[in-house]
Design a protein around this motif. Structure first.
Motif, PDB file in Angstrom:
ATOM      1  N   VAL A  86      -2.797   3.284   7.012  1.00  0.00           N
ATOM      2  CA  VAL A  86      -3.920   3.226   6.136  1.00  0.00           C
ATOM      3  C   VAL A  86      -4.478   4.894   6.034  1.00  0.00           C
ATOM      4  O   VAL A  86      -4.637   5.456   4.916  1.00  0.00           O
ATOM      5  N   VAL A  87      -4.615   5.513   7.060  1.00  0.00           N
ATOM      6  CA  VAL A  87      -5.219   7.086   7.133  1.00  0.00           C
ATOM      7  C   VAL A  87      -4.072   7.864   6.406  1.00  0.00           C
ATOM      8  O   VAL A  87      -4.576   8.655   5.412  1.00  0.00           O
ATOM      9  N   LEU A  88      -2.902   7.477   6.740  1.00  0.00           N
ATOM     10  CA  LEU A  88      -1.745   8.405   5.961  1.00  0.00           C
ATOM     11  C   LEU A  88      -1.729   8.208   4.438  1.00  0.00           C
ATOM     12  O   LEU A  88      -1.612   9.037   3.530  1.00  0.00           O
TER      13      LEU A  88
ATOM     14  N   MET B  81       0.843  -1.190  -0.026  1.00  0.00           N
ATOM     15  CA  MET B  81       0.024   0.111  -0.010  1.00  0.00           C
ATOM     16  C   MET B  81       0.962   1.139   0.049  1.00  0.00           C
ATOM     17  O   MET B  81       0.617   2.152  -0.805  1.00  0.00           O
ATOM     18  N   VAL B  82       1.913   1.317   0.911  1.00  0.00           N
ATOM     19  CA  VAL B  82       2.742   2.507   1.074  1.00  0.00           C
ATOM     20  C   VAL B  82       3.479   2.697  -0.394  1.00  0.00           C
ATOM     21  O   VAL B  82       3.688   3.564  -0.865  1.00  0.00           O
ATOM     22  N   ILE B  83       4.109   1.589  -0.941  1.00  0.00           N
ATOM     23  CA  ILE B  83       5.024   1.636  -2.324  1.00  0.00           C
ATOM     24  C   ILE B  83       4.286   2.170  -3.262  1.00  0.00           C
ATOM     25  O   ILE B  83       4.656   3.174  -4.062  1.00  0.00           O
ATOM     26  N   GLY B  84       2.877   1.588  -3.269  1.00  0.00           N
ATOM     27  CA  GLY B  84       1.979   2.065  -4.448  1.00  0.00           C
ATOM     28  C   GLY B  84       1.612   3.573  -4.426  1.00  0.00           C
ATOM     29  O   GLY B  84       1.613   4.271  -5.318  1.00  0.00           O
TER      30      GLY B  84
ATOM     31  N   PRO C 291       9.394  10.470   5.272  1.00  0.00           N
ATOM     32  CA  PRO C 291       9.431   9.295   5.624  1.00  0.00           C
ATOM     33  C   PRO C 291       9.192   8.078   4.789  1.00  0.00           C
ATOM     34  O   PRO C 291       9.666   7.109   4.698  1.00  0.00           O
ATOM     35  N   PHE C 292       8.190   8.453   3.682  1.00  0.00           N
ATOM     36  CA  PHE C 292       7.624   7.408   2.882  1.00  0.00           C
ATOM     37  C   PHE C 292       9.041   7.133   1.697  1.00  0.00           C
ATOM     38  O   PHE C 292       9.268   6.127   1.504  1.00  0.00           O
ATOM     39  N   GLU C 293       9.673   8.196   1.638  1.00  0.00           N
ATOM     40  CA  GLU C 293      10.929   7.959   0.713  1.00  0.00           C
ATOM     41  C   GLU C 293      12.063   7.100   1.285  1.00  0.00           C
ATOM     42  O   GLU C 293      12.332   6.105   0.667  1.00  0.00           O
TER      43      GLU C 293
ATOM     44  N   THR D 209      -3.843   1.318  -8.088  1.00  0.00           N
ATOM     45  CA  THR D 209      -4.252   0.050  -8.024  1.00  0.00           C
ATOM     46  C   THR D 209      -3.565  -0.744  -7.130  1.00  0.00           C
ATOM     47  O   THR D 209      -4.063  -1.494  -6.101  1.00  0.00           O
ATOM     48  N   MET D 210      -2.234  -0.728  -7.268  1.00  0.00           N
ATOM     49  CA  MET D 210      -1.269  -1.641  -6.376  1.00  0.00           C
ATOM     50  C   MET D 210      -1.758  -1.200  -5.131  1.00  0.00           C
ATOM     51  O   MET D 210      -1.581  -2.073  -4.032  1.00  0.00           O
ATOM     52  N   SER D 211      -1.678   0.131  -4.693  1.00  0.00           N
ATOM     53  CA  SER D 211      -1.911   0.592  -3.252  1.00  0.00           C
ATOM     54  C   SER D 211      -3.328   0.235  -2.844  1.00  0.00           C
ATOM     55  O   SER D 211      -3.402  -0.336  -1.586  1.00  0.00           O
ATOM     56  N   GLN D 212      -4.522   0.353  -3.476  1.00  0.00           N
ATOM     57  CA  GLN D 212      -5.532  -0.072  -2.955  1.00  0.00           C
ATOM     58  C   GLN D 212      -5.584  -1.668  -3.030  1.00  0.00           C
ATOM     59  O   GLN D 212      -6.326  -1.875  -1.862  1.00  0.00           O
TER      60      GLN D 212
END
Length: 658
Positions: free
Chosen positions: A433-435, A289-292, A569-571, A310-313
């Motif tokens: 999930v919220v982020l 989810m995060v990567i997508g 942070p996601f990076e 789509t990958m994230s969902q």
């Protein structure tokens, strides 16, 4: 209705698309003019059968099976039975409906292609394969159709086989899916070894006979099938590249068929998943989810941004299963099927508008028609497409009064309820999930602005125009189905008729979840809106480097202003995941390959030295003995005399020894 009454619809649901596939395939290009309408009529028939025979099953979990005996292995009998229940009802309707709209859309989008019959034949084969998965009552039958879906996707993604990239993308999807399918098959064989059957109803009764550790391994192996089909980490690389196929194919694969098969599988085998297996599923879903979401933030390709979305969902749906609520996963699958199909078809309408004769015929365009840096200001030229895209984007972003808001909040609620039992560390997952929902709102706002707002950035030779009714009507229907009222009367409460019908037990409702989720969504939209007012929003006016692809998946944060430090942070997360994939996953694959090569050479040496040596020694001994016997029978009296004396001598020795 008696069980025997379901034999005919079962045979029709599978027989109609397969017969249509054979008709269109064997009919050749002479059917080009009618292929789309033939396929659409067959799909309408399947949809009517689904509505007529399936929905009146009564209470949730009611079950009707159509037995189809196959063969026996000793005392074990293998059946290919079909299953009609609430879950198959949902999937039958979604698959048929989305496939119907995609085919209607394709009659206009693909009309100039020379191989229209082959295109619609492959769609019918795809539909046949997916329906087989939906109706399968045992895992062995599901696996057979699972492989057929892989074949169908290979054919559709590589439909334009004269171009290198579609062929490469099709091969990549096929190979990566085979890895997941190998794990899926391993789980099925383990179940067959420990229980002796793969029928879902029997497995539900016999699950107590399997040790918990073994059951965990089986659940993770079965989840491997979902990792491949639903593009979960680390086998998610094929999904963005699958965009090389025709755009309607992207809508079909990403909305209701191939990628949905993995989530459907998890819903079917949820009773087999132990607590430990669910935790593994939850972690994999969170990573995906995060990567997508992060990869979609800075992409320029209109379709690949949606592919990463789509990958994230899908990762979000997998997390719902990890939370122990397959019902909310299927809820989001249903809402996602409509608004994501609408987004892809709307994206196809945009591509069709800026390149009316190139992209949909497979020819190489003069510029990249999918690069959002060459769009802008299209809302006036494409008013219907703009409205449809905006509605579906709002549903994906999780805005109130849209279906995505309900299904996402249902998953977030289940996440916090699960975390309250798991412990403090468990709250990390619903917070992610919220982020992630906030990131989704950000990149969808960015995409809508890049396509429909700002200055016109397309070449002067391009004259955008609205799509024909055969294209915008399916988009409009999917947009209408992205509104909340189809799933719940209350726009702020997901506990509507849909979740009750699919079997969700009435649980605790967290009143604060919709407000918190909406706050993150609106803040993200506001940040994206502020960026549109800058001198160079999203760096869209920077020169496009020669040869740079529209999607640079690992260059995520280039171009964001200082106010977007919340993305850092996601990076770091995705950077280290990339290092892990390269140094651990790829290294493990290389080690297995090299080890297999060395082991193969050792086996070959052993075979030559010992196996072949033993055979050659036996032959030599027999040949030598034969030659010796032949020499004694040469017609010379001396030889006969010697043989006789030696025989008598040996006989005397034997008598003395006795």
């Amino acid at each position: 209705m008696p069980d025997t009454a379901y034999h005919l619809p079962a045979y029709l649901l599978l027989g109609l698309p397969f017969s249509c596939f054979l008709l269109l395939w064997l009919g050749g290009t002479s059917l080009n003019k009618y292929a789309g309408w033939i396929g659409a009529l067959v799909t309408v028939a399947g949809l009517l059968i689904s509505f007529t025979y399936i929905p009146n099953l009564g209470i949730p979990y009611s079950l009707l099976q159509v037995p189809l005996p196959w063969f026996a292995v000793g005392e074990r009998y293998i059946d290919l039975s079909l299953r009609f229940d609430t879950l198959s009802t949902l999937m039958l309707v979604i698959v048929h409906f989305v496939a119907l709209l995609v085919q209607l859309y394709s009659t206009a989008y693909m009309h100039a292609d020379r191989n229209v019959n082959r295109y619609f034949a492959f769609i019918q084969l795809f539909l046949f394969s997916m329906l087989g998965i939906v109706l399968a009552s045992n895992l062995l039958m599901m696996y057979i159709f699972w492989e057929l879906v892989g074949l169908s996707s290979y054919l559709l993604i590589g439909f334009w086989y004269t171009k290198k990239r579609p062929v490469w993308a099709a091969q990549k999807a096929f190979v990566l899916n085979r890895i997941g399918d190998a794990a899926f098959l391993t789980g099925i064989l383990m179940l067959f070894y420990y229980v002796g059957v793969t029928d879902l109803e029997v497995l539900a009764l016999e699950i107590g006979t399997i040790p918990q550790g073994i059951l965990t391994v089986i659940g993770i192996c079965l989840f491997g099938g979902c990792v491949g089909k639903s593009a979960q980490f680390p086998l998610s690389g094929w999904l963005p590249d699958a965009m090389e196929g025709p755009t309607p194919v992207s809508a079909l694969i990403h909305a209701a068929t191939m990628v949905a098969a993995g989530i459907f599988l998890l819903a079917r085998i949820s009773f087999l998943l132990t607590v430990d297996a669910r935790l593994v599923i939850l972690v994999i879903g969170a990573i995906t989810m995060v990567i997508g979401a992060v990869k979609a933030l800075n992409g320029w390709d209109i379709k690949k941004v949606l592919a990463y979305s789509t990958m994230s969902q899908l990762g979000l749906m997998v997390m719902a299963v990890g939370f122990g609520s397959w019902q909310t996963a299927m809820f989001h699958l249903a809402t996602h099927a409509f608004f994501k199909a609408g987004l892809f078809l709307s994206a196809g309408s945009v591509i069709h508008a800026v390149t009316p004769h190139e992209e949909h015929t497979g020819a190489e365009p003069q510029f990249d028609p999918q690069d959002m840096r060459t769009m802008g200001g299209l809302r006036k030229a494409l008013p219907i497409t703009f409205i449809c895209f905006s509605i579906c984007a709002a549903a994906l972003a999780g805005l109130p009064f849209f279906s995505g808001f309900l299904s996402k909040d249902a998953i977030i609620t289940e996440g916090f309820l699960w975390a309250s039992e798991f412990g403090a560390l468990g709250y990390l997952f619903p917070v992610l999930v919220v982020l992630s929902a906030g990131l989704t709102a950000f990149y969808m706002t960015r995409q809508v602005w890049l396509i429909f707002f700002g200055n016109e950035r397309f070449p002067a030779a391009v004259h955008p125009h609205e799509s024909p009714v055969a294209m915008w009507l399916p988009m409009a229907l999917l947009s209408a189905l992205s509104v909340f009222c189809w799933f719940s009367i209350n726009p702020f409460n997901a506990e509507g008729w849909f979740l009750q019908w699919i079997g969700q037990e009435h649980g605790e409702h967290l009143i604060w979840v919709p407000f918190v989720a909406s706050a993150f969504t609106f803040v993200s939209i506001f940040l994206a809106y502020r960026e549109t007012g800058s001198a160079n929003p999203f760096k869209v006016n920077d020169p496009i480097p020669v040869g740079e692809p529209a999607q640079s998946p690992w260059n995520w944060l280039r171009g964001y202003s200082n106010e977007h430090y919340f993305l850092i942070p996601f990076e770091y997360i995705t950077k280290y995941l990339k290092v892990f994939e390269k140094n651990v996953v790829d290294a493990l694959v290389d080690l297995v390959a090299k080890g297999s090569l060395v082991f193969g050479h050792l086996i070959a040496w052993f075979d030559r030295t010992f196996i072949d040596g033993a055979v050659n020694l036996t032959v030599f001994s027999i040949r030598s003995a034969g030659q010796a016997a032949r020499n004694m029978q040469g017609g010379r009296i001396q030889s006969y005399y010697i043989v006789t004396v030696m025989g008598i001598f040996l006989l005397i020795l034997w008598l003395v020894a006795m």
